[in-house]
Write an enzyme that holds these catalytic residues in place. Structure first.
Site, PDB file in Angstrom:
ATOM      1  N   ALA A 184       0.845  -1.200   0.000  1.00  0.00           N
ATOM      2  CA  ALA A 184       0.000   0.000   0.000  1.00  0.00           C
ATOM      3  C   ALA A 184       0.878   1.247   0.000  1.00  0.00           C
ATOM      4  O   ALA A 184       1.947   1.270   0.617  1.00  0.00           O
ATOM      5  CB  ALA A 184      -0.903  -0.006   1.225  1.00  0.00           C
ATOM      6  N   GLU A 258      -9.188 -11.173  -0.378  1.00  0.00           N
ATOM      7  CA  GLU A 258      -9.547 -10.951   1.032  1.00  0.00           C
ATOM      8  C   GLU A 258     -10.084  -9.530   1.090  1.00  0.00           C
ATOM      9  O   GLU A 258      -9.304  -8.574   1.083  1.00  0.00           O
ATOM     10  CB  GLU A 258      -8.311 -11.061   1.925  1.00  0.00           C
ATOM     11  CG  GLU A 258      -7.632 -12.407   1.914  1.00  0.00           C
ATOM     12  CD  GLU A 258      -8.436 -13.478   2.618  1.00  0.00           C
ATOM     13  OE1 GLU A 258      -9.474 -13.168   3.237  1.00  0.00           O
ATOM     14  OE2 GLU A 258      -8.027 -14.647   2.535  1.00  0.00           O
ATOM     15  N   ARG A 286      -8.738  -3.186  18.710  1.00  0.00           N
ATOM     16  CA  ARG A 286      -7.407  -3.566  18.249  1.00  0.00           C
ATOM     17  C   ARG A 286      -7.156  -2.915  16.895  1.00  0.00           C
ATOM     18  O   ARG A 286      -8.063  -2.782  16.071  1.00  0.00           O
ATOM     19  CB  ARG A 286      -7.319  -5.079  18.110  1.00  0.00           C
ATOM     20  CG  ARG A 286      -5.914  -5.595  17.888  1.00  0.00           C
ATOM     21  CD  ARG A 286      -5.931  -7.116  17.893  1.00  0.00           C
ATOM     22  NE  ARG A 286      -6.664  -7.620  16.750  1.00  0.00           N
ATOM     23  CZ  ARG A 286      -6.093  -8.162  15.672  1.00  0.00           C
ATOM     24  NH1 ARG A 286      -4.794  -8.287  15.599  1.00  0.00           N
ATOM     25  NH2 ARG A 286      -6.834  -8.609  14.678  1.00  0.00           N
ATOM     26  N   CYS A 292     -10.232  -5.655   8.847  1.00  0.00           N
ATOM     27  CA  CYS A 292     -11.422  -6.157   8.141  1.00  0.00           C
ATOM     28  C   CYS A 292     -12.193  -7.132   9.027  1.00  0.00           C
ATOM     29  O   CYS A 292     -13.359  -7.406   8.784  1.00  0.00           O
ATOM     30  CB  CYS A 292     -11.035  -6.787   6.820  1.00  0.00           C
ATOM     31  SG  CYS A 292      -9.657  -7.913   6.970  1.00  0.00           S
TER      32      CYS A 292
HETATM   33  P1  ADP Z   1      -8.161   1.177   1.274  1.00  0.00           P
HETATM   34  O1  ADP Z   1      -9.358   1.925   0.770  1.00  0.00           O
HETATM   35  O2  ADP Z   1      -8.339   0.575   2.586  1.00  0.00           O
HETATM   36  O3  ADP Z   1      -6.866   1.912   1.115  1.00  0.00           O
HETATM   37  P2  ADP Z   1      -7.733  -0.223  -1.167  1.00  0.00           P
HETATM   38  O4  ADP Z   1      -8.516  -1.393  -1.638  1.00  0.00           O
HETATM   39  O5  ADP Z   1      -7.899   1.069  -1.894  1.00  0.00           O
HETATM   40  O6  ADP Z   1      -8.061  -0.097   0.359  1.00  0.00           O
HETATM   41  O7  ADP Z   1      -6.186  -0.552  -1.147  1.00  0.00           O
HETATM   42  C1  ADP Z   1      -5.634  -1.817  -0.952  1.00  0.00           C
HETATM   43  C2  ADP Z   1      -4.493  -2.010  -1.917  1.00  0.00           C
HETATM   44  O8  ADP Z   1      -5.016  -1.952  -3.247  1.00  0.00           O
HETATM   45  C3  ADP Z   1      -3.411  -0.941  -1.852  1.00  0.00           C
HETATM   46  O9  ADP Z   1      -2.162  -1.554  -2.067  1.00  0.00           O
HETATM   47  C4  ADP Z   1      -3.765  -0.049  -3.018  1.00  0.00           C
HETATM   48  O10 ADP Z   1      -2.664   0.651  -3.541  1.00  0.00           O
HETATM   49  C5  ADP Z   1      -4.268  -1.056  -4.034  1.00  0.00           C
HETATM   50  N1  ADP Z   1      -5.129  -0.507  -5.074  1.00  0.00           N
HETATM   51  C6  ADP Z   1      -5.983   0.534  -4.993  1.00  0.00           C
HETATM   52  N2  ADP Z   1      -6.588   0.743  -6.176  1.00  0.00           N
HETATM   53  C7  ADP Z   1      -6.104  -0.186  -7.049  1.00  0.00           C
HETATM   54  C8  ADP Z   1      -6.327  -0.504  -8.429  1.00  0.00           C
HETATM   55  N3  ADP Z   1      -7.183   0.181  -9.165  1.00  0.00           N
HETATM   56  N4  ADP Z   1      -5.644  -1.545  -8.961  1.00  0.00           N
HETATM   57  C9  ADP Z   1      -4.771  -2.249  -8.229  1.00  0.00           C
HETATM   58  N5  ADP Z   1      -4.525  -2.008  -6.932  1.00  0.00           N
HETATM   59  C10 ADP Z   1      -5.170  -0.994  -6.333  1.00  0.00           C
END
Ligand code: ADP
Length: 484
Positions: A184, A258, A286, A292
């Protein structure tokens, strides 16, 4: 220099490509913030689609070598990584706290939990087997083998910067797959340090690449479209999960998802109320509620609701909010301002529809993205937070009158990851566990994650399992060989 600044200045912050630290092809970098201060900690290389494809070149050419590496050797590399991670446990814990915000005690817990996947799958690597049987018609023999699926793309979230990575990397490596990790953007540092651990453990170059990027979609799309990639494993929001499954459908890529949760926690009138309060503290507070599996909806039998709510409120009011680096902090900041605004809007929506705020319900003054630990009682069924994941330190309590109505309310969601029940009645515990539409059920406990257990959901919480003997199957294809 403080210990934190010492650690930050010693970190690997370039991409891991073919076992080496490599700048992004454009030389671009992006900043990583400390959510407790809102200040920049450092910057990391910003992988481009070209970098992604270079990593896939390495993964594809290393695949045959890694798949043919004796399982015992793969196992020993994972085991060395487990030992090395433990030897640097305090660095990892501090780093998780710095980039993600949770308290040091919780970060230490995550290091222990995250490392456990390396140990568990080092043990599973040598137990991949198939089967042999005579064909019933007497016409031959049936041989079944398990084979690594091939190069894997793992996309991980920020809430457990280490464990959500090891949960995917360890079984993939154990199975004989090469891996590309896209951590992330809020928390890439922990994964980059894990890259160092794998390099030190002797993982051959090319088997693992780590690619932080500020533009996840642009990096992952060409990888998913490339025929050399064979699997996508993702932990994150349901919206992004659906997008990835749609992209993967075009090539019939194997996927594990997940996704989000909306966990019900049910306290029956025959529960041990003090134990239920302690379990709820874990299931709800926690990780600052950013999990999740976090209890999103707390259903409490009306005869014990006031007693439970008073005790829970007292426990939550006693929590110390602050920077996770302070020894007495229980609750750290939320990951970023966007997340805090989401939590705040959900609480305001519930309050405007009639929920009673028993404590908290406020954005706390900065710096940092803090929100007060909150208890809401008498939450109306129309409140958005009963349908959406809160991802914050907010306990939402709803009363119920009968077991049937509690089960119906618990299942009234498009999600199905975790559920929790508190009761001293064994028959009821088993009956309700069977009736709940979720991949996991905790009985009289608020934490269920275990590297040795299959973690995963049903409905829009996704599919696939991580951990347990099931976890490695996600990275294995079955081949049937007919013998004459
Ligand atoms: P949150 O909203 O909790 O940040 P996300 O689902 O946006 O959760 O993020 C989880 C992971 O998915 C992160 O590594 C993020 O960079 C990635 N991510 C977000 N958007 C995309 C996308 N369009 N394609 C691939 N990965 C993505």
């Amino acid at each position: 220099m403080t210990r934190a600044s010492d650690l930050i200045s010693s970190l690997p912050t370039d991409l891991w490509l073919a076992g080496k630290q490599t700048p992004a092809s454009t030389g671009a970098r992006f900043g990583v913030l400390d959510p407790a201060t809102g200040q920049k900690l450092t910057s990391v290389a910003d992988a481009t689609p070209t970098d992604g494809l270079r990593a896939l070149d390495h993964a594809a050419s290393a695949h045959a070598m890694w798949a043919a590496t004796p399982a015992r050797e793969r196992s020993e590399i994972l085991r060395r990584a487990f030992d090395l991670l433990h030897s640097r446990a305090e660095d990892f814990a501090l780093l998780i706290t710095l980039e993600m915000g949770k308290s040091l005690a919780e970060s230490r817990g995550e290091v222990k939990y995250g490392a456990e996947f390396l140990r568990w799958f080092s043990e599973e690597a040598v137990r991949i087997s198939g089967r042999y049987s005579p064909a019933p018609a007497g016409t031959g023999r049936i041989l079944v083998t398990k084979n690594p699926v091939g190069p894997v793309l793992a996309i991980t979230p920020w809430n457990f910067p280490l464990a959500m990575g090891t949960r995917k990397i360890a079984p993939a490596l154990a199975a004989g797959c090469t891996v590309l990790v896209k951590p992330a953007e809020d928390t890439p540092l922990t994964m980059l340090l894990l890259g160092q651990v794998f390099a030190d453990a002797g993982l051959p170059g090319g088997v693992l690449s780590i690619l932080p990027t500020s533009d996840a979609g642009s990096l992952s799309r060409p990888l998913i479209a490339d025929p050399r990639l064979r699997k996508v494993t993702f932990t994150g929001s349901t919206g992004v999960g659906k997008l990835l499954v749609a992209e993967a459908a075009d090539r019939m890529l194997r996927t594990s998802m997940e996704l989000g949760g909306n966990a019900p926690l049910i306290v029956f009138d025959d529960a041990d109320i003090d134990a239920a309060v302690e379990g709820t503290m874990l299931a709800k507070m926690r990780n600052t509620g950013e999990a999740c599996t976090a209890a999103n909806r707390i259903y409490v039998a009306n005869p014990v609701r006031e007693q439970f709510t008073m005790k829970l409120t007292a426990r939550i009011e006693a929590l110390t909010v602050g920077s996770g680096t302070h020894a007495d902090t229980d609750i750290g900041p939320l990951i970023n301002d966007r997340q805090r605004r989401t939590v705040s809007a959900l609480v305001d929506d519930a309050a405007s529809k009639g929920a009673r705020i028993r404590t908290g319900g406020r954005v706390l003054d900065g710096p940092g993205f803090f929100y007060s630990p909150t208890v809401l009682d008498e939450v109306p069924h129309t409140a958005n937070l009963l349908r959406e994941e809160i991802f914050g330190p907010v306990a939402a309590i709803v009363g119920f009158d009968s077991e049937e109505t509690a089960i119906a309310a618990a299942n009234d969601t498009r999600f199905g990851l975790a559920s929790y029940i508190f009761t001293e009645n064994l028959d009821r515990a088993m009956r309700v566990s069977a009736a709940l539409d979720s991949g996991m059920v905790g009985i009289n406990r608020g934490i269920i994650s275990d590297a040795a257990a299959p973690f995963g959901g049903v409905k829009e919480s996704g599919f696939g399992r991580e951990g347990g003997t099931e976890g490695i199957e996600e990275y294995l294809d079955t081949k049937y060989i007919a013998l004459q």
